[in-house]
Structures are given as structure tokens and as C-alpha cells.
Enzyme design. Structure first.
Site, PDB file in Angstrom:
ATOM      1  N   PHE A 154      -1.560  -6.381   2.395  1.00 40.18           N
ATOM      2  CA  PHE A 154      -0.902  -5.378   3.239  1.00 40.18           C
ATOM      3  C   PHE A 154      -1.928  -4.287   3.573  1.00 40.18           C
ATOM      4  O   PHE A 154      -1.929  -3.207   2.959  1.00 40.18           O
ATOM      5  CB  PHE A 154       0.307  -4.770   2.521  1.00 40.18           C
ATOM      6  CG  PHE A 154       1.420  -5.743   2.241  1.00 40.18           C
ATOM      7  CD1 PHE A 154       2.365  -6.034   3.219  1.00 40.18           C
ATOM      8  CD2 PHE A 154       1.517  -6.386   1.015  1.00 40.18           C
ATOM      9  CE1 PHE A 154       3.395  -6.929   2.976  1.00 40.18           C
ATOM     10  CE2 PHE A 154       2.538  -7.280   0.760  1.00 40.18           C
ATOM     11  CZ  PHE A 154       3.484  -7.563   1.742  1.00 40.18           C
TER      12      PHE A 154
ATOM     13  N   PHE B 211      -2.649  -2.089  -0.174  1.00 40.64           N
ATOM     14  CA  PHE B 211      -2.556  -2.859  -1.410  1.00 40.64           C
ATOM     15  C   PHE B 211      -2.334  -4.335  -1.085  1.00 40.64           C
ATOM     16  O   PHE B 211      -2.031  -4.717   0.051  1.00 40.64           O
ATOM     17  CB  PHE B 211      -1.423  -2.338  -2.304  1.00 40.64           C
ATOM     18  CG  PHE B 211      -0.035  -2.729  -1.849  1.00 40.64           C
ATOM     19  CD1 PHE B 211       0.566  -3.890  -2.322  1.00 40.64           C
ATOM     20  CD2 PHE B 211       0.664  -1.941  -0.946  1.00 40.64           C
ATOM     21  CE1 PHE B 211       1.844  -4.253  -1.913  1.00 40.64           C
ATOM     22  CE2 PHE B 211       1.934  -2.299  -0.518  1.00 40.64           C
ATOM     23  CZ  PHE B 211       2.526  -3.453  -1.007  1.00 40.64           C
TER      24      PHE B 211
ATOM     25  N   GLU C 291      -0.324  -7.830  -2.807  1.00 36.01           N
ATOM     26  CA  GLU C 291       0.617  -8.319  -3.816  1.00 36.01           C
ATOM     27  C   GLU C 291       0.138  -9.676  -4.327  1.00 36.01           C
ATOM     28  O   GLU C 291      -0.113 -10.598  -3.542  1.00 36.01           O
ATOM     29  CB  GLU C 291       2.018  -8.476  -3.221  1.00 36.01           C
ATOM     30  CG  GLU C 291       3.011  -9.052  -4.221  1.00 36.01           C
ATOM     31  CD  GLU C 291       4.317  -9.486  -3.571  1.00 36.01           C
ATOM     32  OE1 GLU C 291       5.257  -9.805  -4.321  1.00 36.01           O
ATOM     33  OE2 GLU C 291       4.390  -9.519  -2.330  1.00 36.01           O
ATOM     34  N   ILE C 292      -0.006  -9.794  -5.633  1.00 38.34           N
ATOM     35  CA  ILE C 292      -0.331 -11.083  -6.256  1.00 38.34           C
ATOM     36  C   ILE C 292       0.986 -11.777  -6.590  1.00 38.34           C
ATOM     37  O   ILE C 292       1.812 -11.244  -7.341  1.00 38.34           O
ATOM     38  CB  ILE C 292      -1.188 -10.887  -7.514  1.00 38.34           C
ATOM     39  CG1 ILE C 292      -2.552 -10.309  -7.120  1.00 38.34           C
ATOM     40  CG2 ILE C 292      -1.356 -12.203  -8.263  1.00 38.34           C
ATOM     41  CD1 ILE C 292      -3.459 -10.035  -8.294  1.00 38.34           C
ATOM     42  N   VAL C 293       1.180 -12.961  -6.022  1.00 35.23           N
ATOM     43  CA  VAL C 293       2.460 -13.660  -6.144  1.00 35.23           C
ATOM     44  C   VAL C 293       2.435 -14.677  -7.282  1.00 35.23           C
ATOM     45  O   VAL C 293       3.291 -14.670  -8.168  1.00 35.23           O
ATOM     46  CB  VAL C 293       2.825 -14.354  -4.813  1.00 35.23           C
ATOM     47  CG1 VAL C 293       4.212 -14.963  -4.890  1.00 35.23           C
ATOM     48  CG2 VAL C 293       2.739 -13.374  -3.650  1.00 35.23           C
TER      49      VAL C 293
ATOM     50  N   CYS D 213      -0.250 -16.888 -10.082  1.00 34.64           N
ATOM     51  CA  CYS D 213      -1.575 -17.008 -10.690  1.00 34.64           C
ATOM     52  C   CYS D 213      -1.478 -18.047 -11.797  1.00 34.64           C
ATOM     53  O   CYS D 213      -0.702 -17.869 -12.746  1.00 34.64           O
ATOM     54  CB  CYS D 213      -2.055 -15.667 -11.241  1.00 34.64           C
ATOM     55  SG  CYS D 213      -3.635 -15.749 -12.109  1.00 34.64           S
TER      56      CYS D 213
ATOM     57  N   LEU E  89      -0.960  -5.130  -6.799  1.00 29.03           N
ATOM     58  CA  LEU E  89       0.349  -4.976  -7.431  1.00 29.03           C
ATOM     59  C   LEU E  89       0.892  -6.358  -7.737  1.00 29.03           C
ATOM     60  O   LEU E  89       0.691  -7.303  -6.958  1.00 29.03           O
ATOM     61  CB  LEU E  89       1.318  -4.225  -6.514  1.00 29.03           C
ATOM     62  CG  LEU E  89       1.046  -2.737  -6.253  1.00 29.03           C
ATOM     63  CD1 LEU E  89       2.077  -2.187  -5.277  1.00 29.03           C
ATOM     64  CD2 LEU E  89       1.064  -1.941  -7.543  1.00 29.03           C
TER      65      LEU E  89
ATOM     66  N   ILE F  40       6.895  -5.306  -1.372  1.00 28.15           N
ATOM     67  CA  ILE F  40       6.634  -6.225  -2.467  1.00 28.15           C
ATOM     68  C   ILE F  40       7.928  -6.900  -2.912  1.00 28.15           C
ATOM     69  O   ILE F  40       9.000  -6.300  -2.889  1.00 28.15           O
ATOM     70  CB  ILE F  40       5.976  -5.466  -3.647  1.00 28.15           C
ATOM     71  CG1 ILE F  40       5.494  -6.455  -4.714  1.00 28.15           C
ATOM     72  CG2 ILE F  40       6.914  -4.443  -4.244  1.00 28.15           C
ATOM     73  CD1 ILE F  40       4.635  -5.799  -5.781  1.00 28.15           C
TER      74      ILE F  40
ATOM     75  N   TYR G  50      11.174  -9.011  -8.769  1.00 33.48           N
ATOM     76  CA  TYR G  50      11.579 -10.108  -9.647  1.00 33.48           C
ATOM     77  C   TYR G  50      12.358  -9.532 -10.836  1.00 33.48           C
ATOM     78  O   TYR G  50      11.898  -8.594 -11.490  1.00 33.48           O
ATOM     79  CB  TYR G  50      10.354 -10.882 -10.153  1.00 33.48           C
ATOM     80  CG  TYR G  50       9.594 -11.597  -9.062  1.00 33.48           C
ATOM     81  CD1 TYR G  50       9.956 -12.881  -8.656  1.00 33.48           C
ATOM     82  CD2 TYR G  50       8.516 -10.984  -8.433  1.00 33.48           C
ATOM     83  CE1 TYR G  50       9.261 -13.539  -7.660  1.00 33.48           C
ATOM     84  CE2 TYR G  50       7.816 -11.623  -7.434  1.00 33.48           C
ATOM     85  CZ  TYR G  50       8.193 -12.903  -7.047  1.00 33.48           C
ATOM     86  OH  TYR G  50       7.507 -13.548  -6.058  1.00 33.48           O
TER      87      TYR G  50
END
Length: 724
Positions: A458, A463, A465-467, A469, A501, A532, A535
Site C-alpha cells: 500500500f 506500509f 501487509e504480510i498475508v 509466510c 504489518l 489490512i 483475523y
């Protein structure tokens, strides 16, 4: 030939009339009569021409006033024509044959008109800017300018080796490329192939044509079309010839070269790499102006492991800009060593001396990969250097034709995420992995995906966003996860996004903490709310990146820093352990002496004072807090209250390597950083030294620094921290 002259330049002057002789050799010449050894080889110009009935002398009348130099030039073109004639008949590829024939006609025309061959083309070299050579040079500055000079010299040698290989690389023909890459831009490649033949390849054996280096007239487009195949063949060649490599080149070729090519490949195929920008040097960020060192390929062909002489940099090309920042890792010149030194600073000449003892990798003790002292990513980094693993940022696209290899990797990533994250719905994973707005940093080993990090950038919000890993289960505990994250950090620094994030579940929190993530989110909530994905049952964690840290090499740098500190401590201990001789003054009649005059006692008193400070940290904290408050309240303290702003003092951070201010000191004091008075005094002294170094003596800031310094030392003495 029937005369001592080439028939291409001796057209019969009577040809304009009834004579049909044009000077070219006949397709069916009459047999040459045998010549005995006693017969002279000198040609009689009165003899008749074998193609027509006129004398040979009639064919050379127009050459009587031609200089020997011009004649040699024409003879050189004749040799090139003969060679091209042979090439036309031997070449099987239609595109190449057509180029050879065009050049053949061009040179023949030049001979008949006794002119210089000039290629008639819509464009003339260079065909693309920046050139491959400039792009590789920019790459070296962009990725490796932070390294010490000796290590940077190794990188420059690798760059020269790579450029040399391109200059003598045989491009595949357009027809061969169409078979290998059917969906590629065939017309564009054919145009570049034709230019390469005319300006780079054929001139290697036809001296009459002007020759250019491939790396100087072609740019990123040609490099993209050959890089993948070239990289594969070079590494394969290196592995096959590893036993033939000189010992001093073996590590360079087998270890460093694959890593160099992997990093360069990312920049070659990246759509936003800054190294291909026309204003790469001019647009460098403040304080990070790269030192411009032109890397040019050697003029002659060499094998893969060719040797180059040590690279030297002309001082006139370095630091000639006023206020240009010198890289911290570079040894400082003598003039800079004479700059005012803050109390407690380690002399740069001592650091350079220690650095010289450990710049050789063999001098740094190797840690076992199973040792507790080895870095988490050490094994992964070594595998990447050897070419065992690769990293690629990939993603699906709705605008470009699907690439089979990328699609296979995306499917592999979907499988890895699904197996390693069983609580995530497979349909959800598939949707995000193949979503064009998401990208994935993929870890490739032996051609297959073994791990990756899926993320969404973004840029407008600052920032990413790590979705997802994950690393496949049978490849875990090898440092791949840490190395993956380090590559992702460098990728985002390059794209100027400095915050991550992610929502981490209970099993992932430990991993993210090790990678520098925390629950203290630096991004303002208004920036990420609504962007973001939320969850349930997960913890929001963030990581702020430091653009000055080369993350993939960070553990190596720390290792070297530890070794430097260890060496410095060893030197200091050697001085402390000094044994002083006994006192002899009493034998001479002296009745008493000051205790401080006894050798070694003054040092002992200093150690005891430090131990006292360490035993009563609260008292030290209270004293330093009072002194700092007095300094901040002083009328001359206003220029030093906060860090210097770049807009107010252009070039300040290029001149001042270690900035300091009263606000930073307050924060350090609050965090109990100042465990001794010397640390506190050193930071305060640095404020005054920096001010006097940057500002002229007649300036108001310079005068404020002098007055505040006197006040500070007065308060220090009143507090009993130094002798009055």
C-alpha cells in the site's frame, strides 16, 4: 588473381565502352599456367587480362596517385569482402545470411567507389540508454557502495567479468529464439540481433567496419533477452571447469559470482529498479550519493576466470562534491583523521588498522552452522551464493501474457501455504496468491518452490501487509525463513516502503519477533484501518525498516563488528596488563610522594570510580538528569534542542557522520543508556564538536556552542564528575 592487385579495385577503365570486364574474378577462370621456380613472380602489366583482352596496366591507371595508406585500407576491405562472401555461402540461418549479404554488398560498393563503408540505418549507436555497462555500474553503486573498499573491489571485478562475457557472447538467432520463447517480442529481438551483427559481431573479424562494444550501445532490452540463458550457461561452465580454475579465482567464480548474478537478475527484470533510471546518480537520496566509478569491459576476449589488475579509484572522482558523504566503512584520508575528536571516540586510524587485519575472510574465525554462535540465515546465505537457492518476487497479471514458469511457481506457492497453514481455507489462499494486487517473494530450490511470503503493498499508506509466510516442512530449520524476510525487507527499502504489518497467530509470533516485529505499531491507526485484513484470534504486529541496513548481509556485518570490538579489547587489555617497575625514589632520600604519582595508581583510581558509578546507577541518573536540565534551560541551548532538519541545513548529514542533540540525549537518559559519566559527556561533547565542524567561526551557532560548552563543564565540575 591474374595480377598483383585485387581485381575488385581494378575495374577496366574501358568497361564503359565495349569491354564487359568489371574487375571481379570470373566464375569460370581459365586455368593458371604452371609456374617454375626459376620464373619470376613479378607480373608484367603488359600481359592481357584473363577476363578481357586489355592489358593489365589499363586496369590500374586510376591507382597511380593513390597513397600507400589508402591502398592498404582498400586491400583490407577486399579481405573483408572475401570473408563475407565465404560466410554468405556457409551460413544456414536465413536472417544471418541476409545480414552478411547486405554487408558484403556495402563493402563491395565502398571498394568500387573508393569510399569508406557507412551503414545506412534509421538509428545509430547507442540504441538504448542507459547502456548495459552503465546499468551494471549503477547496480554496483546501488547494492554494494556500503561495503569496505576491498570487498567493493571484488564486486567490481565480478562486474567487469560479467561485462566481458556479454561483449563476446554469441546471441542466438531469431529462429532459435522463436523456438525457445514462442511468445516473446520476435520483431524487437530480430532488430537488436541485426544491430548486434552489424555493429558488434561482424566487425570483430571485418576491421573495415566500425566496431562497438555490446555493453556500450545496447541497454536493458537486449540484456533481458539474453540474461537467463547466459546466467545458466556461465554457472554451468564454471562448475564444469572448477578444477581448471586458478586457486585465487575459485572462490570468486564459484561462490561470489552466482550471488552477484542472482542479485543482478532481480534488477534486470524488475519493472521499478532505479539502476535503469537516466538520473540514477543525480537523483540519489541525500547523504547517499554513490561514488561514481565507471566499470568498462576489457577490450579483448578472456575466459570466464580472467584476471584483472587491482581496481584503483581516482581521488578526483571521489568526494569532489562539497559536503559529499563518505561511506562509514571507507578508511578516512589523512586530512579527515585530523578532524576534532570527541572524548571517548576510538581513533579512526586505530579502527582502520584493526580492519586491515580482518578484511581477509580467512582471518575471521568460521562458526559451525550448527554452532549456537552462527547466524540463523548463515546456511541459507551460503546456499544462495552457491546458486543452490534463488529468490524471485512474482505475481499474477491481467495485462501481460501468462508466463508458464511463473504460473507453475504460483501453484507451488499455493500448495506450500495450504500444507503449512491448515487452518486457512484453501480457496482463500488460492484467491490471494493469484490476486494481481498481491505479490509473493518465492524461494526456489532445484527449480521448485519450497517457501514464500505473500504480501500486498500500500504505497499511498506507507506500509505493506504480510498475508502468508511459510516454508515447506522438510526444508525448515535451515535459516530460509530469516533469509526470506531479509530479502523482503531489502525489496521494500528499494521501493521506499518502510513498514510491515501482519496478523500473527500464536504459532507465528515467535518467528516474527525474531525478525524484528513487535506489538508496538509505528504506523498511525488511521493509515491501516480499512486496508489490512483482520483475523480473529491473531495479534497485530509491525516492523519498521531502517533503509541504511543491508538486511541480507546484516549478520555478516555484525560478525565483523564483533571481531573488530574483540580486537580492540585485546589491544586495550594488553595495555592494562602493563607491569610497572618498583619505586626507587626512597633510596634517594625522598620521604613522601603524592599517591597519584605512583605508576598505575591513577588508572586504578579511574577503574574504581567507574565501579562506584556502576554500583549506584540511581545517583548517577539523578545527577545527569539535573545537569541535562540546566543545559536545556541555558539561553544558548536553543540551537541544539532537536535533531537538525535537512531542509534547514542542506548537506548537514553528508558532513556530520554522528549527529547528536539534547532531545536524543534526553531519550537516552530516560532509557538508562548512560551507565557511566563518560558516555554522557561524550554525547554532549559531540553536539559542540559537530556544530563547530559544520558552521563557520563567525556564525551565531558556533558562538552558542562555545558558550554552552563552558557552562556544561562548569556544571560537570560542580557535580563532582570531574576534577575542578
Amino acid at each position: 588473381r591474374s595480377t598483383g592487385f585485387p581485381q575488385e579495385i581494378i575495374q577496366c577503365p574501358r568497361a564503359e565502352g565495349a569491354c564487359k570486364c568489371n574487375g571481379w574474378k570470373s566464375q569460370n577462370p581459365p586455368p593458371t599456367p604452371p609456374r617454375t621456380d626459376q620464373q619470376s613472380s613479378t607480373v608484367n602489366l603488359q600481359e592481357p587480362c584473363r577476363s578481357c583482352s586489355h592489358t593489365l596496366g589499363d586496369h590500374v591507371t586510376h591507382l597511380e596517385n593513390v597513397s600507400e595508406e589508402e591502398m592498404n585500407r582498400l586491400l583490407g576491405i577486399v579481405l573483408d569482402v572475401e570473408y563475407l562472401y565465404t560466410c554468405v555461402h556457409k551460413e544456414e540461418d536465413a536472417d544471418t545470411k541476409q545480414v552478411y549479404f547486405s554487408l558484403f554488398k556495402l563493402l563491395r560498393k565502398s571498394i568500387l567507389q573508393m569510399g569508406k563503408p557507412t551503414l545506412e540505418a534509421q538509428e545509430s549507436p547507442p540504441f538504448e540508454k542507459p547502456s548495459i555497462e552503465q546499468g551494471v555500474n549503477n547496480f554496483v553503486q546501488y547494492k554494494f557502495s556500503h561495503l569496505p573498499s576491498k570487498e567493493r573491489q571484488t564486486i567490481m571485478e565480478l562486474a567487469k567479468m560479467f561485462l566481458n562475457q556479454i561483449n563476446y557472447w554469441q546471441l542466438e538467432t531469431p529462429s532459435q529464439r522463436r523456438q525457445r520463447v514462442p511468445n516473446d517480442d520476435a520483431a524487437g529481438y530480430k532488430a537488436n540481433y541485426t544491430r548486434w551483427l552489424c555493429y558488434c559481431n561482424v566487425p570483430q573479424f571485418c576491421d573495415s567496419l566500425p566496431r562497438y562494444e555490446t555493453t556500450q550501445i545496447f541497454g536493458r532490452t537486449l540484456l533481458r533477452s539474453v540474461f537467463t540463458v547466459m546466467r545458466k550457461q556461465l554457472l554451468e561452465q564454471a562448475r564444469q571447469e572448477k578444477d581448471k580454475l586458478p586457486p585465487e579465482k575459485r572462490t570468486l567464480i564459484l561462490t561470489h559470482f552466482p550471488k552477484f548474478l542472482s542479485m543482478l537478475e532481480e534488477e534486470v527484470y524488475s519493472h521499478s529498479s532505479p539502476i535503469w533510471s537516466h538520473d540514477f546518480l543525480a537523483g540519489a537520496p541525500a547523504g547517499q550519493i554513490p561514488i561514481h566509478t565507471v566499470i568498462s569491459a576489457p577490450p579483448v576476449a578472456r575466459p570466464l576466470y580472467y584476471s584483472t589488475s587491482p581496481v584503483s579509484v581516482d581521488p578526483s572522482t571521489c568526494g569532489s562534491v562539497i559536503g559529499e558523504k563518505r561511506k562509514p566503512s571507507e578508511p578516512l584520508p589523512y586530512e579527515e583523521n585530523k578532524r576534532p575528536r570527541v572524548v571517548g571516540d576510538i581513533p579512526m586510524e586505530l579502527i582502520n588498522e584493526v580492519m586491515a587485519t580482518i578484511t581477509d575472510p580467512a582471518a575471521i574465525p568460521e562458526t559451525s552452522l550448527l554452532s549456537a554462535h552462527s547466524a540463523r540465515d548463515e546456511a541459507a546465505r551460503l546456499e544462495e551464493r552457491r546458486g543452490v537457492i534463488e529468490f524471485h518476487v512474482i505475481g499474477n497479471s491481467l495485462n501481460q501474457k501468462p508466463n508458464k514458469r511463473i504460473l507453475m511457481w504460483l501453484v507451488g506457492l499455493q500448495n506450500v501455504f495450504s500444507h503449512q497453514l491448515p487452518r486457512m481455507p484453501k480457496e482463500y489462499i488460492t484467491r490471494l496468491v493469484f490476486d494481481p494486487k498481491h505479490k509473493t517473494l518465492s524461494l526456489i530450490k532445484d527449480g521448485r518452490v519450497i517457501g514464500g511470503i505473500c504480501f500486498r503493498m500500500f504505497p499511498s499508506q506507507g506500509f505493506t501487509e504480510i498475508v502468508f509466510c511459510a516454508v515447506t516442512s522438510n526444508e525448515q530449520v535451515k535459516g530460509y525463513g530469516t533469509h526470506l524476510m531479509n530479502h523482503l525487507k531489502e525489496y521494500h527499502i528499494k521501493h521506499e516502503i518502510l513498514n510491515f504489518l501482519t496478523y500473527a497467530d500464536e504459532y507465528a509470533i515467535g518467528y516474527f519477533k525474531k525478525q524484528g516485529f513487535s506489538k508496538d505499531i509505528k504506523v498511525p491507526k488511521a493509515k491501516y484501518v480499512g486496508y489490512i485484513k483482520d483475523y480473529e484470534g491473531a495479534t497485530l504486529m509491525g516492523c519498521e525498516l531502517n533503509p541504511s541496513i543491508p538486511y541480507t548481509e546484516f549478520s555478516v556485518i555484525i560478525k565483523k563488528q564483533k571481531e573488530i570490538i574483540k580486537k580492540l579489547i585485546e589491544r586495550k587489555q594488553a595495555q592494562i596488563r602493563k607491569v610497572y617497575p618498583g619505586l626507587s625514589c626512597f633510596k634517594e632520600g625522598v620521604r613522601q610522594i603524592p599517591i597519584e604519582s605512583i605508576p598505575g595508581i591513577r588508572r586504578l583510581l579511574t577503574v574504581l570510580t567507574l565501579q562506584k558509578e556502576m554500583k549506584d546507577p540511581d545517583q548517577l541518573y539523578s545527577t545527569l538528569k539535573t545537569i541535562l536540565q540546566h543545559v536545556k534551560s541555558h539561553p544558548n541551548g536553543w540551537p541544539f534542542m532537536e535533531p537538525v532538519k535537512k531542509t534547514e541545513a542542506p548537506g548537514y548529514y553528508q558532513v556530520i557522520r554522528f549527529p547528536m542533540d539534547l532531545k536524543t540525549m534526553s531519550e537516552r537518559l530516560k532509557s538508562r543508556y548512560y551507565t557511566t559519566r563518560k558516555l554522557f559527556m561524550a554525547d554532549m561533547q559531540r553536539i559542540f564538536t559537530n556544530c563547530r565542524e559544520y558552521n563557520p567561526p563567525e556564525s551565531e551557532y558556533y558562538k552558542c556552542a562555545n558558550l554552552l560548552e563552558k557552562f556544561f563543564y562548569t556544571k560537570i565540575k560542580e557535580a563532582g564528575l570531574i576534577e575542578k
